[in-house]
Design a protein around this motif. Sequence first.
Motif: not given
Length: 433
Positions: A291-298, A303-308, A344-348, A352-357
């Motif tokens: 989870g820590m590794v995937l958190a770094l990747m996600t 951040i980009i989705a939240a800023r948009s 923000i929730l949509t981007g999150t 997370m879907a990307q991290a799942l795969g």
Amino acid sequence: MNSKPDTAEIRRPSPGGERLKKRYAAERRFRLYGLCSILAAGLMLVFLVGSIVGTGWSAFLQTYVKLSITFDAEYLDPAGTGDPAQLQNADYGGLMKKNLRDNFPEVTGRSDKRKLYNFVSPNAGYVLRDMVIADPALVGKTLDLWVKASDDIDMLTKGYVDRTEAEDNRRVSNAELAWYDKLDNADRVETRFNTDFFVNADSREPEEAGILGAVTGSLLTLLITLLLSFPVGVMAAIYLEEFAPKNRWTDLIEVNINNLAAVPSIVFGLLGLAMFLNFFGFPRSAPLVGGMVLALMTLPTIIIAARSALKAVPPSIREAALGLGASPLQVVTHHVLPLAMPGILTGTIIGMAQALGETAPLLMIGMIAFIVDIPGGFTDPATVLPVQIYLWADSPERAFVERTSAAIMVLLAFLIFMNFVAVLLRRKFERRW
């Protein structure tokens, strides 16, 4: 007198009309090219999904054979004491072999006996043990029981074994075919829904292998990923968008965040291997480290989705709140953030879907281990669904091929569900200004 105009000059098309026709023709060709591209992509998608479903649907079925089972006291409780410890440690494997010999008395050769013992699942003896422990009164009785067939017999039932091939070219021998036909003609072969595929963890026996361990590991890993990446990503986006001064340092940070979103995922796995395992000494193959590794990747994606989403909130909202005396922090927390939260929730969820795969970063931290137990916590050894698919795809047995496709179907179902939730959230909470 006015002369009559030349007919040829009247009918001659103007240069502007010719150019207009060419533009219209080019537009029609462009639309045709786009339509052909969409059709080609659709056909490829249908072919991909069709091949996965066509290969994997049979994994949701399992073959059972009905055998006459005698719970012989000689094997289970020779002293007749009914001691639970004796019943727990009895030779149930030998009992299963004896019952197989009793059901097929014509089998006498040593080689044929070995084939007969492989006719049912090697775990059939454990099923008998659980039955006896649950009901010790079964000792000495004879019952007709449905026993799970081996993976080769299961493939035979599903039509993956060609009977017309030479015996040396197929995994099921002529003797096994005769035994199978004997049971089938007596209505002692049945195909049932394979519930064990959803409630078991991994196993070296295909008929016993399931996805519950991998699904549990994926959920624990994603929970750690969400708890770490969501608050950090949202706070970073708020600071960069609402409070950070516009200078060369913030520009450098923004460029690096955008670059991190494009870094290959295996690089994050190498970072996790070097930092979390080698430096900090966290346990290998654990959902905590995954989870820590995937958190770094996600994080860059969030951040980009939240800023948009924050940029999409009109400046008039901020100006109105400031005009009424709200502080900059109150403007963000009470007005801007609630309006940007759907995006923000949509981007999150997409992150997370990307991290799942993801598979590559988890392979680097040891989550490729063969795990037969369902993880009970964040530090227990575990694997995830994509890695489970990778392990099964590398197995030589034909039964693992269908289970690989079935696990892909389950993974795709999770991904489609997460993207569907993202679409629902956007439609429900999105505001158009």
